[in-house]
Design a protein around this motif. Structure first.
Motif, mmCIF file in Angstrom:
data_model
loop_
_atom_site.group_PDB
_atom_site.id
_atom_site.type_symbol
_atom_site.label_atom_id
_atom_site.label_comp_id
_atom_site.label_asym_id
_atom_site.label_seq_id
_atom_site.Cartn_x
_atom_site.Cartn_y
_atom_site.Cartn_z
ATOM 1 N N GLU A 108 0.693 -1.145 0.037
ATOM 2 C CA GLU A 108 0.041 -0.072 -0.057
ATOM 3 C C GLU A 108 0.949 1.187 -0.159
ATOM 4 O O GLU A 108 2.038 1.229 0.594
ATOM 5 C CB GLU A 108 -0.911 -0.122 1.241
ATOM 6 N N THR B 230 -4.031 0.977 -3.022
ATOM 7 C CA THR B 230 -3.495 -0.397 -2.870
ATOM 8 C C THR B 230 -2.698 -0.634 -4.246
ATOM 9 O O THR B 230 -3.307 -0.483 -5.314
ATOM 10 C CB THR B 230 -4.656 -1.322 -2.557
ATOM 11 N N ASP C 99 -2.650 -6.402 -3.681
ATOM 12 C CA ASP C 99 -3.868 -6.902 -2.854
ATOM 13 C C ASP C 99 -3.778 -8.365 -2.497
ATOM 14 O O ASP C 99 -4.338 -9.165 -3.358
ATOM 15 C CB ASP C 99 -5.056 -6.487 -3.433
#
Length: 342
Positions: free
Chosen positions: A30, A69, A72
Motif C-alpha cells: 500500500e 492499494t 492486494d
C-alpha cells in the motif's frame, strides 16, 4: 555461441550455477499519494505539499494523502531459467569494465555483455548530462542493463527498459537478456510498455497485474486459452500485448467478448483473478505454492552478501580514473580559452 561455450566449460568441470526462485504469498503493498488535482506537478502543489509535509511532521495537521492499494494479497512464483514479462493495466562515466570481478581489470563475460549490448563502440565515452554531450539515450538504457549483468546479481527486476528506445533496440536488449537467463540460469521479471510481437514472443511467462490483483501468471502460450475460457478472444490483427492491457478495462473489454449467444456483462478484475485460481494452470501454481521449500536444497552462495560487485579499493581506483579524466578535460578547456584570447 560464447555463452554456450562458457556453459559447456562450466559443465565439464562439474560446477553448479546457483539459481534463484522467488515465491510470494498473500503479498500486500500500500502507498499514500495525492489524488485529483493535487497530484498534478505544479509549483502551487509543490509548495502546498512541502508546507503540509512540514506541519504533518510536527503533528499539527493530518496528512491529506489518500491510501492506494498497489498489491492486494497476491501470490506467485518466479522461476529461474524463464524470462517473465509483467503487464500492468499501466554525471557518470561508462566503464563497465571497472565492474568486473574483484582483482581483475576486465573479464570475458564483461567484454561479451558489452558486445551483445552494442556498447563496445562507446566504452570510454562519458555518459553525459544536460551540460555534457555523451552517448545516446538508447546506449544509456543499455549501460544500466549492462551494469546489472556484470555485477553479482542473479535475479533481475527491470521496469520499462524500452522507454525512449526504438523497437529494434528493444528487441536486441530483450534477446540478450533472454540468452543470459536461459544459458546461465538467471531469474528475471521485465516490464515493457506495448512491446512488438517479435519482442513479446521472446518471453516464457506472463504476469498480468491489474488493480492490485494478479489476473494471470503462467506460460505465454496459455494466456489466450485462459481468456477464451473466460469468453474473450483476441482479434486476428490485434497485438496480444495490447489485448492483455485492454481486456481488463471497463472501457475496452466488451469489444473482445466472443460469446455472442450470451449477453455481455463486465467481468471485474477480482472475478478474473479468482477464476484463474480455479483454472488448470492456476491450480498447478497453487499446488506449487502449497509445497514448503526444502532449505537444504538451497545453494550457499545463491544470494550475494556484498553490496557491490567489486571491492571498495577497486571502486576507489575507478573514481580516481574518472577524476583524472575530468581534470584533464578542464585543463584542455582552459588552455583552448587562453589560446583564443590571445
Amino acid at each position: 555461441m560464447f555463452l554456450f561455450k562458457l556453459r559447456d566449460r562450466i559443465d565439464r568441470v562439474g560446477l553448479e550455477i546457483p539459481t534463484i526462485e522467488v515465491c510470494f504469498e498473500h503479498l500486500n503493498v500500500e502507498a499514500e499519494a495525492h489524488v485529483g488535482s493535487r497530484a498534478l506537478p505544479t509549483i502551487f502543489n509543490f509548495c502546498i505539499n512541502l508546507l503540509e509535509g512540514f506541519l504533518s511532521s510536527l503533528h499539527l495537521i493530518s496528512s491529506r494523502k489518500k491510501p492506494i492499494t498497489v498489491l492486494d494479497g497476491v501470490s506467485g512464483i518466479i522461476k529461474p531459467r524463464r524470462m517473465l514479462e509483467m503487464y500492468v493495466a499501466n554525471p557518470k562515466v561508462l566503464n563497465l569494465q571497472a565492474a568486473a570481478l574483484e582483482g581483475q581489470e576486465t573479464n570475458v563475460v564483461t567484454d561479451y555483455i558489452m558486445k551483445i549490448l552494442g556498447l563496445k563502440v562507446c566504452a570510454d565515452i562519458m555518459v553525459g548530462d544536460n551540460m555534457i554531450r555523451g552517448i545516446s539515450s538508447g546506449q544509456k538504457k543499455r549501460v544500466t542493463t549492462g551494469e546489472m549483468l556484470v555485477g553479482p546479481t542473479r535475479a533481475l527486476f527491470i521496469d520499462e527498459i524500452s522507454t525512449g528506445l526504438d523497437s529494434s533496440t528493444t528487441f536486441q536488449m530483450v534477446n540478450s537478456l533472454r540468452q543470459f537467463i536461459h544459458i546461465l540460469n538467471g531469474t528475471a521479471v521485465i516490464s515493457l510498455f506495448q512491446p512488438t510481437p517479435e519482442t513479446y514472443e521472446l518471453f516464457d511467462d506472463i504476469i498480468l497485474l491489474s488493480d492490485g490483483h494478479i489476473v494471470y501468471q503462467a506460460p505465454r502460450e496459455n494466456v489466450l486459452e485462459f481468456f477464451e475460457y473466460m469468453g474473450f478472444k483476441c482479434q486476428k490483427r490485434k497485438v496480444v500485448a495490447e489485448f492483455l492491457q485492454e481486456v481488463t478495462s471497463r472501457k475496452d473489454q466488451e469489444q473482445y467478448w466472443a460469446n455472442k449467444d450470451e449477453p455481455y456483462i463486465f467481468i471485474t478484475v477480482r472475478e478474473l483473478a479468482t477464476t484463474f485460481q480455479s483454472f488448470h494452470i492456476g491450480r498447478k501454481l497453487g499446488d506449487e505454492l502449497a509445497t514448503p521449500f526444502d532449505m537444504s536444497k538451497g545453494h550457499t552462495i545463491v544470494l550475494t552478501k556484498n553490496k557491490y560487485g567489486v571491492s571498495k579499493k577497486e571502486l576507489l581506483k575507478a573514481v580516481e580514473r574518472i577524476l583524472t579524466y575530468e581534470k584533464e578535460f578542464v585543463c584542455l578547456y582552459f588552455q583552448d580559452v587562453a589560446t583564443c584570447g590571445q
